[in-house]
Design a protein around this motif. Structure first.
Motif, short mmCIF file in Angstrom:
data_model
loop_
_atom_site.label_atom_id
_atom_site.label_comp_id
_atom_site.label_asym_id
_atom_site.label_seq_id
_atom_site.Cartn_x
_atom_site.Cartn_y
_atom_site.Cartn_z
N LYS A 6 142.52 74.75 118.94
CA LYS A 6 141.82 75.78 119.72
C LYS A 6 140.70 76.42 118.91
O LYS A 6 139.62 76.68 119.44
CB LYS A 6 142.82 76.84 120.17
CG LYS A 6 143.81 76.35 121.23
CD LYS A 6 144.76 77.46 121.66
CE LYS A 6 145.71 76.97 122.74
NZ LYS A 6 146.62 78.02 123.23
N VAL B 131 136.66 76.31 119.97
CA VAL B 131 135.94 77.54 120.31
C VAL B 131 134.88 77.89 119.27
O VAL B 131 133.80 78.37 119.62
CB VAL B 131 136.94 78.70 120.49
CG1 VAL B 131 136.22 80.01 120.68
CG2 VAL B 131 137.86 78.42 121.68
N ASP B 132 135.17 77.68 118.00
CA ASP B 132 134.27 78.14 116.96
C ASP B 132 133.07 77.21 116.74
O ASP B 132 132.05 77.63 116.20
CB ASP B 132 135.03 78.29 115.64
CG ASP B 132 136.02 79.44 115.70
OD1 ASP B 132 135.85 80.31 116.57
OD2 ASP B 132 136.99 79.45 114.91
N GLN C 249 130.57 73.39 122.91
CA GLN C 249 130.60 74.18 124.14
C GLN C 249 130.36 73.32 125.38
O GLN C 249 130.65 73.75 126.50
CB GLN C 249 129.58 75.31 124.07
CG GLN C 249 129.75 76.24 122.88
CD GLN C 249 131.19 76.66 122.62
OE1 GLN C 249 131.79 77.32 123.45
NE2 GLN C 249 131.74 76.25 121.48
N THR D 52 134.04 73.08 126.18
CA THR D 52 134.69 74.33 126.56
C THR D 52 134.04 74.98 127.77
O THR D 52 134.66 75.81 128.44
CB THR D 52 134.69 75.32 125.38
OG1 THR D 52 133.34 75.51 124.93
CG2 THR D 52 135.53 74.80 124.22
N PHE E 249 138.00 80.75 130.40
CA PHE E 249 138.26 80.48 128.99
C PHE E 249 139.65 79.86 128.89
O PHE E 249 140.65 80.55 129.05
CB PHE E 249 138.20 81.78 128.18
CG PHE E 249 136.81 82.31 127.98
CD1 PHE E 249 135.71 81.55 128.30
CD2 PHE E 249 136.60 83.58 127.45
CE1 PHE E 249 134.41 82.03 128.12
CE2 PHE E 249 135.32 84.08 127.26
CZ PHE E 249 134.23 83.31 127.60
N TRP F 59 140.84 77.82 126.27
CA TRP F 59 141.32 77.48 124.94
C TRP F 59 141.74 78.74 124.17
O TRP F 59 142.86 78.84 123.71
CB TRP F 59 140.24 76.71 124.16
CG TRP F 59 140.14 75.29 124.60
CD1 TRP F 59 140.79 74.21 124.05
CD2 TRP F 59 139.38 74.78 125.70
NE1 TRP F 59 140.47 73.07 124.73
CE2 TRP F 59 139.61 73.38 125.75
CE3 TRP F 59 138.53 75.35 126.63
CZ2 TRP F 59 139.01 72.56 126.70
CZ3 TRP F 59 137.93 74.55 127.58
CH2 TRP F 59 138.18 73.17 127.62
N ARG F 60 140.85 79.70 124.07
CA ARG F 60 141.18 80.95 123.39
C ARG F 60 140.55 82.10 124.16
O ARG F 60 139.41 81.99 124.61
CB ARG F 60 140.65 80.92 121.94
CG ARG F 60 141.15 82.10 121.10
CD ARG F 60 140.71 81.93 119.66
NE ARG F 60 139.26 82.10 119.50
CZ ARG F 60 138.57 81.69 118.44
NH1 ARG F 60 139.18 81.05 117.47
NH2 ARG F 60 137.26 81.90 118.37
N TYR G 155 128.62 81.07 124.24
CA TYR G 155 129.15 81.23 122.88
C TYR G 155 129.44 82.67 122.50
O TYR G 155 130.53 82.97 121.98
CB TYR G 155 128.19 80.58 121.88
CG TYR G 155 128.77 80.45 120.49
CD1 TYR G 155 129.72 79.47 120.20
CD2 TYR G 155 128.37 81.30 119.47
CE1 TYR G 155 130.24 79.34 118.93
CE2 TYR G 155 128.89 81.18 118.19
CZ TYR G 155 129.83 80.21 117.93
OH TYR G 155 130.37 80.09 116.67
N LEU H 234 132.66 83.65 124.17
CA LEU H 234 133.82 82.98 123.58
C LEU H 234 134.23 83.60 122.26
O LEU H 234 135.42 83.65 121.94
CB LEU H 234 133.50 81.49 123.37
CG LEU H 234 133.86 80.51 124.49
CD1 LEU H 234 133.41 79.11 124.11
CD2 LEU H 234 135.35 80.52 124.79
N GLN H 235 133.26 84.07 121.50
CA GLN H 235 133.55 84.68 120.21
C GLN H 235 134.02 86.13 120.34
O GLN H 235 134.44 86.74 119.36
CB GLN H 235 132.33 84.61 119.30
CG GLN H 235 131.83 83.20 119.04
CD GLN H 235 132.94 82.29 118.54
OE1 GLN H 235 133.65 82.59 117.59
NE2 GLN H 235 133.11 81.14 119.20
#
Length: 692
Positions: free
Chosen positions: A291, A295-296, A301, A304, A469, A471-472, A545, A548-549
């Protein structure tokens, strides 16, 4: 049997305290395998086993419970089975049971099932049931619980879950007693070939295959020139006839937006990749690493944020409908144009759509529900298992209203219902544009703006992230992505923007086609269009992004959430416009490549079936999967896509195309009545769009 060790009483841990969870993960790894759920050591689970034998359960259940520990310590029981057993017990936030934590609950379910020692070819002497319980209202603050029990205790599982709840949460048990429970068996009581309904479904497919073979032989022997209606109906099922339909390329490329061939196939593959990367999470042991990397990494992306693939299909759907419709009425014709009260015309308009969608959809629904979901030797996860959900909710899919409900049967088909609703309301835009282009554009733009405003309101109301979202989930957003999915993501009023963009594009392409002498477009115009298209699509895909962060950019998240799908659709609209009007260059050459045509024409059936191989291939490899590289998952994706298209070929040539052949034979070629009636626009065979 040795005396049981003293019970380990775990501390209560709330999921919101992330820093404490990280410390717990580092310093007490044996007790917390996954950050989102609470785990327990072997001694604590053994203490539960000992106490459960004094609950006054049935004799058979009590004896089975007393044999669990000896079984796990037998010389021929693998150490991993014993570890799986106690690791399958857990506690976690109930309101996130079917959302953020779902993949970890599914993972624990597999640990329990594997602890039983079942194999494909042999039944275990110690079958297990993975049972879970939670408060049905799933309010924040209440927990969900899981236990692994011997199968003879399945009917008394609620007492065992309650005992587990009392042991792990003595303070809350009186106030938050579980009122919903369910179990998954380590093996079906009977395999599919021992059950009448799956066998009947298998025989139906065998007889259908035989019938198609007979029709093909008859076609090869007699040719296309047949006289009786029964012979013509038989030819509708000819494999020779339907293979030609699946591989045909339009004789006049200008009558078809040929770049859609490549776009449909590539978007189908993109959708499968995204789903595959989601569902593998339930089978990965080191899922946190997976995950985090998903995400990172900025450049991942495109996976994701793969839900933009739906907006490609929406744009294509609106474009094909509008382009076909306006091409007919922008030509010189003696046939009167349809009006709001042309009831006969609109009845046929919708009838054609239903015939286009229903056969393959209902065939897949029956195949997945009646046989494919019970083919594996153990059951699937009940909340998403078609064999559990579809017998109750199938009618919502059949009536195309699954996106208006909770979408529990074959949930990946929500788009079909949503797009059908858009088709139902499409005459509003078509007739408005036909009557007055200016007024029609205003109606379309007002719809897009209103849909965006509704997105803003819903995001603010529920603190949803700007898109799904999976994944995380950053802490600044509501982590319940199932709530997001049901209340916003699948609902038509929030998703109509790209479809309306497609309708506008189809109108302008049809209007462009009617002009005999085309004005040359400058290099500046062409270059500017491609640059703007690239920037728009890049931002729509990678602009997620910051969200997501979990960066605290509140206004940005709102702007992105309400505009990114329409912006992506506008960028895609330029690609379609450029390719169809002769300024697409190598992009159009690639997307219109004849080799892609069969894959494009089979995309609808491929989408209907693709989630079965997505899950299947992960069931066939050793559990758990250890994530080291994305290439391992891409290898699965390739196999999954191949299986999907094999089924799509079967479904299309045996059900989908025969239904379209019969529609053409019985409806479009029917003898004309005394009164002339408006005929609905019949989409060219090569323009049949993907209805995922």
């Amino acid at each position: 049997m040795p005396c049981s060790p003293p019970p380990f009483t775990p501390p209560r841990i709330r999921w919101r305290n992330r820093s404490f969870l990280h410390l717990l993960f580092l310093f007490s790894f044996p007790y917390s395998l996954h950050a989102s759920l609470q785990s327990y050591d072997e001694g604590f689970v053994l203490d539960w086993l000992n106490k459960s034998t004094h609950l006054g359960l049935s004799t058979r259940c009590t004896e089975s419970l007393s044999r669990v520990w000896p079984y796990l310590n037998m010389h021929d029981t693998l150490d991993v089975q014993r570890n799986y057993y106690h690791q399958s017990f857990g506690t976690g936030p109930g309101w996130l049971f079917l959302s953020r934590d779902q993949d970890r609950w599914v993972y624990r379910g597999y640990e329990c099932l594997l602890a039983a020692g079942e194999t494909v070819y042999s039944r275990s002497e110690h079958p297990m049931h993975f049972c879970y319980g939670l408060k049905e209202d799933e309010e924040p603050g209440t927990d969900a619980y899981s236990v692994c029990i011997p199968s003879p205790c399945e009917k008394e599982h609620k007492k065992l879950i309650t005992l587990w709840q009392e042991m792990v949460d003595r303070d809350a048990v009186d106030q938050t007693k579980v009122d919903f429970t369910s179990c998954i068996a380590s093996r079906h009581e009977k395999q599919w070939f021992e059950l009448p309904i799956p066998v009947a479904d298998f025989l139906f497919n065998a007889l259908l295959s035989l019938f198609i073979c007979l029709a093909t032989v008859f076609h090869m022997h007699r040719g296309d020139e047949v006289k009786t209606m029964s012979q013509k109906l038989l030819l509708c099922f000819s494999l020779k006839k339907n293979l030609k339909k699946a591989t045909c390329y339009p004789k006049d490329p200008q009558s078809t937006i040929t770049c859609m061939f490549g776009l449909r196939f590539l978007t189908m593959a993109w959708t499968l990749v995204g789903h595959s990367f989601i569902f593998i999470q339930a089978y990965i042991g080191n899922v946190d690493k997976f995950k985090d990397e998903m995400v990172d990494s900025f450049w991942r992306q495109w996976i994701t944020n793969f839900t933009l693939s739906v907006d490609v299909f929406l744009t294509l759907g609106g474009t094909v409908l509008s382009y076909s419709w306006f091409r007919k009425w922008l030509k010189n014709t003696t046939e009167p144009e349809p009006k709001w009260n042309s009831w006969g015309y609109w009845f046929k308009f919708y009838q054609h759509r239903v015939i286009r969608l229903w056969p393959a959809y209902l065939y897949t629904l029956m195949a997945v529900t009646l046989r494919l979901s019970v083919t594996h030797w153990h059951p699937m996860w009940p909340p998403t298992d078609p064999a559990v959900q579809c017998p109750v909710h199938w009618w919502q899919n059949a009536l195309f209203i699954n996106s208006l409900t909770e979408n529990k049967c074959m949930p990946w088909t929500w788009y079909i219902g949503t797009e059908f609703i858009f088709y139902v309301v499409s005459p509003i835009f078509l007739l408005s544009l036909r009557k007055s282009p200016r007024f029609g554009v205003i109606v379309c733009m007002a719809t897009i703006v209103a849909s965006g405003a509704l997105n803003v309101f819903k995001i603010l109301q529920e603190n949803f992230p700007p898109t799904q979202f999976l994944w995380r989930q950053p802490e600044i957003f509501n982590p319940n992505f199932i709530q997001h999915h049901v209340e916003l993501y699948i609902k038509p009023q929030y998703r109509i923007g790209p479809y309306v963009v497609g309708i506008l594009l189809g109108y302008f392409l049809a209007d462009y086609q009617k002009v005999a002498t085309k004005e040359p477009r400058s290099v500046r115009f062409i270059a500017g269009g491609w640059i703007i298209s690239f920037v728009a699509m890049f931002w729509a895909m990678y602009g997620v992004y910051p969200s997501l962060q979990g960066w605290d950019w509140g206004v940005y998240h709102l702007i992105y959430g309400c505009t990114h799908r329409v912006v992506f659709s506008i960028g895609l609209a330029w690609v379609l416009y450029a390719c169809h009007t002769g300024i697409g260059g190598w992009v159009n050459s690639f997307l219109s490549w004849k080799v892609i045509v069969p894959f494009s024409n089979l995309s609808y059936s491929a989408y209907l079936f693709h989630m079965i191989p997505v899950v299947l291939t992960y069931l066939l490899v050793p559990f758990p999967i250890t994530y080291n590289s994305m290439w391992y998952i891409f290898a699965h994706c390739f196999v999954q896509l191949l299986i999907s298209y094999v089924f799509a070929f079967i479904c299309s040539t045996s059900i989908e195309y025969p239904a379209l052949n019969m529609e053409r034979l019985l409806l479009f070629n029917a003898p004309k009545m005394k009164k002339s009636h408006l005929k609905p626009v019949e989409t060219a065979e090569s323009e049949l769009q993907m209805k995922d």
